[in-house]
Scaffold this motif. Structure first.
Motif, mmCIF file in Angstrom:
data_model
loop_
_atom_site.group_PDB
_atom_site.id
_atom_site.type_symbol
_atom_site.label_atom_id
_atom_site.label_comp_id
_atom_site.label_asym_id
_atom_site.label_seq_id
_atom_site.Cartn_x
_atom_site.Cartn_y
_atom_site.Cartn_z
ATOM 1 N N THR A 62 35.804 48.595 38.559
ATOM 2 C CA THR A 62 35.151 49.903 38.566
ATOM 3 C C THR A 62 36.190 51.023 38.561
ATOM 4 O O THR A 62 36.076 52.001 37.834
ATOM 5 C CB THR A 62 34.210 50.011 39.792
ATOM 6 O OG1 THR A 62 33.337 48.882 39.772
ATOM 7 C CG2 THR A 62 33.395 51.276 39.761
ATOM 8 N N ARG A 111 33.678 55.699 45.953
ATOM 9 C CA ARG A 111 33.226 54.392 46.462
ATOM 10 C C ARG A 111 33.508 54.374 47.959
ATOM 11 O O ARG A 111 34.607 54.692 48.398
ATOM 12 C CB ARG A 111 33.976 53.250 45.784
ATOM 13 C CG ARG A 111 33.712 51.927 46.498
ATOM 14 C CD ARG A 111 34.185 50.742 45.737
ATOM 15 N NE ARG A 111 33.315 50.461 44.613
ATOM 16 C CZ ARG A 111 33.314 49.301 43.957
ATOM 17 N NH1 ARG A 111 34.129 48.328 44.320
ATOM 18 N NH2 ARG A 111 32.498 49.111 42.937
ATOM 19 N N VAL A 173 24.439 46.072 43.745
ATOM 20 C CA VAL A 173 24.230 45.847 42.319
ATOM 21 C C VAL A 173 22.762 45.445 42.086
ATOM 22 O O VAL A 173 22.109 45.928 41.158
ATOM 23 C CB VAL A 173 25.194 44.765 41.787
ATOM 24 C CG1 VAL A 173 24.889 44.439 40.339
ATOM 25 C CG2 VAL A 173 26.644 45.216 41.936
ATOM 26 N N ARG A 226 27.940 37.825 43.681
ATOM 27 C CA ARG A 226 28.860 37.328 44.704
ATOM 28 C C ARG A 226 28.207 37.466 46.083
ATOM 29 O O ARG A 226 27.475 38.438 46.333
ATOM 30 C CB ARG A 226 30.133 38.193 44.650
ATOM 31 C CG ARG A 226 31.267 37.773 45.510
ATOM 32 C CD ARG A 226 32.451 38.709 45.299
ATOM 33 N NE ARG A 226 32.137 40.079 45.714
ATOM 34 C CZ ARG A 226 32.288 40.550 46.957
ATOM 35 N NH1 ARG A 226 32.758 39.758 47.905
ATOM 36 N NH2 ARG A 226 31.988 41.793 47.249
ATOM 37 N N GLN A 228 28.202 38.740 49.544
ATOM 38 C CA GLN A 228 28.930 39.898 50.088
ATOM 39 C C GLN A 228 29.383 39.608 51.520
ATOM 40 O O GLN A 228 28.837 40.143 52.489
ATOM 41 C CB GLN A 228 28.018 41.136 50.035
ATOM 42 C CG GLN A 228 27.370 41.388 48.671
ATOM 43 C CD GLN A 228 28.314 42.017 47.667
ATOM 44 O OE1 GLN A 228 28.787 43.127 47.857
ATOM 45 N NE2 GLN A 228 28.607 41.287 46.591
ATOM 46 N N GLY A 266 31.235 40.717 38.526
ATOM 47 C CA GLY A 266 32.592 40.509 38.993
ATOM 48 C C GLY A 266 32.750 41.174 40.358
ATOM 49 O O GLY A 266 31.988 42.092 40.676
HETATM 50 C C1 NCD Z 1 30.453 44.829 42.619
HETATM 51 C C2 NCD Z 1 30.540 45.800 43.747
HETATM 52 O O1 NCD Z 1 31.621 46.271 44.128
HETATM 53 O O2 NCD Z 1 29.491 46.118 44.281
HETATM 54 N N1 NCD Z 1 31.601 44.757 41.844
HETATM 55 C C3 NCD Z 1 31.815 45.666 40.851
HETATM 56 O O3 NCD Z 1 31.659 46.844 41.008
HETATM 57 N N2 NCD Z 1 32.168 45.173 39.646
HETATM 58 C C4 NCD Z 1 29.976 43.504 43.013
HETATM 59 C C5 NCD Z 1 30.704 42.770 44.102
HETATM 60 O O4 NCD Z 1 31.647 43.255 44.719
HETATM 61 O O5 NCD Z 1 30.305 41.624 44.340
#
Ligand code: NCD
Length: 310
Positions: A62, A111, A173, A226, A228, A266
């Motif tokens: 990102t 973020r 997500v 994934r 978390q 990812g």
């Molecule tokens: C995601 C996130 O950070 O929420 N990754 C991302 O932005 N590509 C998904 C994750 O961390 O599992």
């Protein structure tokens, strides 16, 4: 869409965007995706803009994607990462952003581990705020790039059957995708262990199953997520091996259900949510998602800069 006007000032989450707003972003994305195919994939759209990337949580894709998008559009870019900043000396988010704000910035990409952090920033600085993930709340640009990838592959979103598999409770997500996909008329199924399924999730307009075969049997696309770990308090499943056996997408699923494609935001944990061969399979759109992510972020930056020079 004759009289449609995009008049969003920020991108905090897809909850605030109408179906028409989302379609408009996806339409703009197509333009930027074409620009990325040019020999010199650059445009001067953001030449007079200053953007701060404020990253309080780890990120690879990102952060790089936003920064590359900004540089390809000629913006002045400042990167802030919590690990190397005065946050380590105890400075609050509010003081940090106020100080950065007095340097006259146009946009902030943020973020943060706290849900609502992006919304909070809209009260602190007169800049356009883009949420790049706030805790377990929303990650709108990820869902937009997922939707764009589906749109390119299938030619439509309406009526698509999308199954999202994994840690439904803690994933931002999945939240943004449920909101965006259902607004555009897709049929969403969520699947995962009961301990990672939030109560009342059906109220978001999705079908729930705890059986992976059921989720995959008639879907057009399966999105694996994934687990978390960083947002879980205790052990929500017995072992990664057992998780993989019950909820990991394996070659046997690709053979048994020959139609669906695979998405993943990812970072992938190979051998957990996806068997390694599945992650590299031609039916996985995972690297297309990354390329499309760049175009989506260019489109969002362009639209929120209020600019007109593409
Ligand atoms: C995601 C996130 O950070 O929420 N990754 C991302 O932005 N590509 C998904 C994750 O961390 O599992």
């Amino acid at each position: 869409m004759g009289d449609y006007v995009f008049n969003q000032r920020h991108l905090l989450g897809l909850a605030d965007y109408s179906a028409a707003d989302i379609r408009h972003v996806l339409e703009q994305t197509r333009t930027f995706r074409e620009i990325l195919e040019r020999p010199v994939p650059k445009v001067p759209t953001l030449r007079d803009k200053t953007i701060v990337n404020l990253f309080y949580e780890n990120s690879t894709r990102t952060r790089i994607s936003f920064e590359l998008a900004q540089r390809r559009m000629g913006a002045d870019v400042v990167n802030f990462s919590a690990a190397t900043s005065s946050t380590k000396k105890g400075e609050s988010l509010k003081d940090t952003i106020r100080n950065i704000g007095s340097m006259k910035i146009d946009m902030v990409v943020v973020r943060h581990e706290s849900p609502g952090a992006a919304h909070f920033l809209t009260k602190c600085v007169p800049a356009a705020i883009i949420n790049a993930g706030d805790g377990a709340h929303e990650h709108p640009t990820q869902a937009l790039l997922d939707m764009y990838s589906l749109l390119v592959h299938f030619g439509r979103i309406e009526g698509l059957r999308v199954s999202i598999i994994g840690d439904i409770t803690h994933s931002r997500v999945v939240r943004s995708n449920i909101i965006g996909l259902t607004k555009l008329g897709a049929k969403v199924t969520v699947c995962g262990p009961k301990t990672m399924m939030p109560p009342f999730v059906e109220e978001l307009g999705v079908r729930v199953t705890y059986d992976l075969d059921e989720a995959l049997r008639d879907c057009d696309a399966a999105m694996a997520l994934r687990i978390q770990m960083e947002r879980q308090d205790g052990a929500l499943f017995p072992s990664l091996r057992e998780y993989h056996e019950r909820f990991g997408i394996r070659m046997r699923h690709l053979e048994q259900y020959p139609d669906f494609v695979i998405l993943h935001p990812g970072p992938i944990n190979r051998g957990v949510e996806l068997q390694s061969e599945v992650a590299d399979h031609p039916r996985a759109l995972i690297l297309d998602q990354v390329t499309n992510g760049l175009a989506v972020r260019m489109a969002v930056l362009y639209l929120l800069s209020g600019g007109s020079r593409v």
